[in-house]
Scaffold this active site. Sequence first.
Site, PDB file in Angstrom:
ATOM      1  N   HIS A 173      99.433 -43.804 -21.612  1.00 15.99           N
ATOM      2  CA  HIS A 173      98.340 -42.835 -21.680  1.00 15.99           C
ATOM      3  C   HIS A 173      97.852 -42.561 -23.100  1.00 15.99           C
ATOM      4  CE1 HIS A 173      99.044 -42.360 -17.488  1.00 15.99           C
ATOM      5  NE2 HIS A 173     100.238 -41.841 -17.652  1.00 15.99           N
ATOM      6  N   ARG A 180      86.898 -31.401 -30.968  1.00 16.38           N
ATOM      7  CA  ARG A 180      87.025 -31.854 -32.367  1.00 16.38           C
ATOM      8  C   ARG A 180      86.423 -33.251 -32.467  1.00 16.38           C
ATOM      9  NH1 ARG A 180      90.761 -35.641 -31.019  1.00 16.38           N
ATOM     10  NH2 ARG A 180      92.256 -34.991 -29.443  1.00 16.38           N
TER      11      ARG A 180
HETATM   12  P1  ADP Z   1      95.994 -35.964 -22.562  1.00 18.67           P
HETATM   13  O1  ADP Z   1      95.352 -34.660 -22.873  1.00 18.67           O
HETATM   14  O2  ADP Z   1      97.480 -35.902 -22.654  1.00 18.67           O
HETATM   15  O3  ADP Z   1      95.398 -37.109 -23.326  1.00 18.67           O
HETATM   16  P2  ADP Z   1      94.396 -36.605 -20.237  1.00 18.67           P
HETATM   17  O4  ADP Z   1      94.158 -35.626 -19.173  1.00 18.67           O
HETATM   18  O5  ADP Z   1      93.280 -36.826 -21.218  1.00 18.67           O
HETATM   19  O6  ADP Z   1      95.721 -36.224 -21.014  1.00 18.67           O
HETATM   20  O7  ADP Z   1      94.785 -37.997 -19.611  1.00 18.67           O
HETATM   21  C1  ADP Z   1      95.242 -39.059 -20.397  1.00 18.67           C
HETATM   22  C2  ADP Z   1      95.213 -40.370 -19.635  1.00 18.67           C
HETATM   23  O8  ADP Z   1      95.961 -40.283 -18.419  1.00 18.67           O
HETATM   24  C3  ADP Z   1      93.849 -40.809 -19.166  1.00 18.67           C
HETATM   25  O9  ADP Z   1      93.132 -41.461 -20.177  1.00 18.67           O
HETATM   26  C4  ADP Z   1      94.200 -41.732 -18.017  1.00 18.67           C
HETATM   27  O10 ADP Z   1      94.645 -42.972 -18.492  1.00 18.67           O
HETATM   28  C5  ADP Z   1      95.377 -41.046 -17.384  1.00 18.67           C
HETATM   29  N1  ADP Z   1      94.953 -40.147 -16.272  1.00 18.67           N
HETATM   30  C6  ADP Z   1      94.622 -38.844 -16.363  1.00 18.67           C
HETATM   31  N2  ADP Z   1      94.283 -38.330 -15.168  1.00 18.67           N
HETATM   32  C7  ADP Z   1      94.406 -39.328 -14.269  1.00 18.67           C
HETATM   33  C8  ADP Z   1      94.212 -39.429 -12.846  1.00 18.67           C
HETATM   34  N3  ADP Z   1      93.835 -38.404 -12.118  1.00 18.67           N
HETATM   35  N4  ADP Z   1      94.433 -40.625 -12.255  1.00 18.67           N
HETATM   36  C9  ADP Z   1      94.849 -41.686 -12.992  1.00 18.67           C
HETATM   37  N5  ADP Z   1      95.059 -41.648 -14.314  1.00 18.67           N
HETATM   38  C10 ADP Z   1      94.847 -40.496 -14.963  1.00 18.67           C
END
Ligand code: ADP
Length: 676
Positions: free
Chosen positions: A235, A292
């Site tokens: 991620h 940001r």
């Molecule tokens: P963080 O704030 O820790 O970066 P995010 O909510 O932005 O977390 O999610 C990070 C990553 O996790 C996304 O870019 C994607 O790859 C994966 N992800 C998040 N939500 C989902 C979902 N509902 N289904 C599949 N993958 C997800």
Amino acid sequence: MFKKILIANRGEIACRVAATARRMGIRTVAVYSEADANAKHVAVCDEAVLLGEAPAKESYLCGDKIIAVALATGAEAIHPGYGFLSENAEFAESCAEAGLVFIGPPASAMRAMGSKSAAKSLMEKASVPLVPGYHGDEQDPAFLQRQADSIGYPVLLKASAGGGGKGMRVVDNADGFKEALASCKREAISSFGDDKVLVEKYLQRPRHIEIQVFADTHGNCIYLFERDCSVQRRHQKVLEEAPAPGMTEERRAAMGDAAVAAAKAVGYVGAGTVEFIANQDGSFYFMEMNTRLQVEHPVTEMITGTDLVEWQLRVAAGEPLPKRQDELRIHGHAIEARIYAENPDKGFLPSIGTLRHLETPAAVNFELGGNSLQPAAVRVDSGVREGDAISPYYDPMIAKLIVWGVDRKQALARMAQALAQYQIVGLAANIAFLKRLVECEAFAGANLDTGLIERHKDTLFPPARSVPVAALALACVALLEQEKDQASKHSGANGGDPWGQALGWRMNAQFIRTLPFSDEHGKEYEPCFKYLPHGWELTIKGIDVDVSLMTRGGVELSIKLGDTSVQGCVRRDGDAFHVFVGGGHHTLHYNDPLAHAGEAESEGGRLTAPMPGKVVAVLAAQGQDVKKGDPLVIMEAMKMEHTIAAPHDGTVDEVLYAVGDQVTDGAPLLAFRAAA
Ligand code: ADP
């Protein structure tokens, strides 16, 4: 416009902000920690003030100290970069109270987006599409399980206060729910101090597509198109590009409008990113908003011909946005790769140490701003220089490599070429991995989703291969030439003396020499060299081939290997020969049979830390007699333990550090005396 700003960050983003400020005639104040006294960001700013010790909580996270420095130096505004205090609403408020401009959104917008759950509730009201799920306050495990059951598995549990890919758990079926919830909550409380979680549908093969938004204090809010950041590991983003492959105009407008609605819903001002998760069919859902500037902002700058830091400064100074929505166009394609000090083959374990040698691709510096329509092909945003250390205290990013092309195909080719030109010696870096990644069929074919790296792990993490003959031959020739240099230096006036020339000249017989090398995986090579009048005959793996030196300019070598000519670069770092050839980096250790011969008697003195870190155990006492190989001190650096062992039988004269002490790279740890 401001006359002077303080940059409350380090590394590449601090340097990046300083570059724009300089171009705009704004003076800059750097802040730094003890570990960064000689850092690049300190050197590129007009003034610099020490904050405190290396750990971020003693330095870059000390909002009060930073505000005091800004006031003392007469800075009018603070740019927080990303990370550290950039999304800290209290810090933004403290800046305002001190009469300083925080270059970022209002504290209220940061707070509204700070919690993933609260942000989702807000977005729901603004009619921004959400991943089906539950993001309410009820946290009873049985209740959350019922929610998961009704959403349908697999589901994703997310820490509401989470970030950086932390605090997430995929739950494949009802049986695994309870345990996953407990472990997610444990991580959430320990990492973010808040165990609230949300549950959402776990999408299959999704793409991460985000929209860059920008708002000013005059009520304007626009979007600067999208970035595709689907290529991730655990991620975390690895490659980012703009525009997103396969994006249609309609979808782009729909996502842009949704992002602008999200920003407006929280009264946003400045640069922000609205992250969406998209299905392969293009349907998309709001994930979160980052309040940001993002690490990956340069790809947007490349395709829009803008300088987003300049925009930030103008907006913070109260100016309207430099462009209207209908004045923005997408020009070409840009890709960014994050160059990290890490070892992809060891689970991306961060690596620390000194950048003994750093060669960046020929970057035609991207002249930001000025509406330049033809960006440079290659841009390197970096916060380090050769000789700098990657320490365990901060993110191990070395640089960002950004390329631009008229289309994706050209950008890809430029990326592969630029990666092949990148040379890093001194620590493990992810260059070879990135090169395999950009060249792999799935990425080249824009067959993107967040599981790409995992799915193609066989191609991306190939088993260790033998060092190619060309690389071995280059290392040998470099070694033999260096010996020749040494010999002629020593023979001085006796330049004509055949005994002093290291040419392998022998009176009676041909001289044959074996040069023992081993590679990173411990595999040994014993190339045999027979000296010929104009070169050598090399025997390796039972094959004979003639080798001769064609040209040599410093570390650049061109050799003839049989009928082919080979060009490469060989950098020596002690016994290690770093051979860069054909876009690859091969490390060969020369096991010099003579080098360690006299060591038994002379070795002693001080044993030094191999890298900066913390002493976690001292196993030897002063005056203690030890045997060769006995562990003396254990250090911890980058989540890994390193044992410093006795090089010989001997006596520990003095232990210079205690458990818990931080030590710098190369610091003597103990005084050691080898047995007579
Ligand atoms: P963080 O704030 O820790 O970066 P995010 O909510 O932005 O977390 O999610 C990070 C990553 O996790 C996304 O870019 C994607 O790859 C994966 N992800 C998040 N939500 C989902 C979902 N509902 N289904 C599949 N993958 C997800």
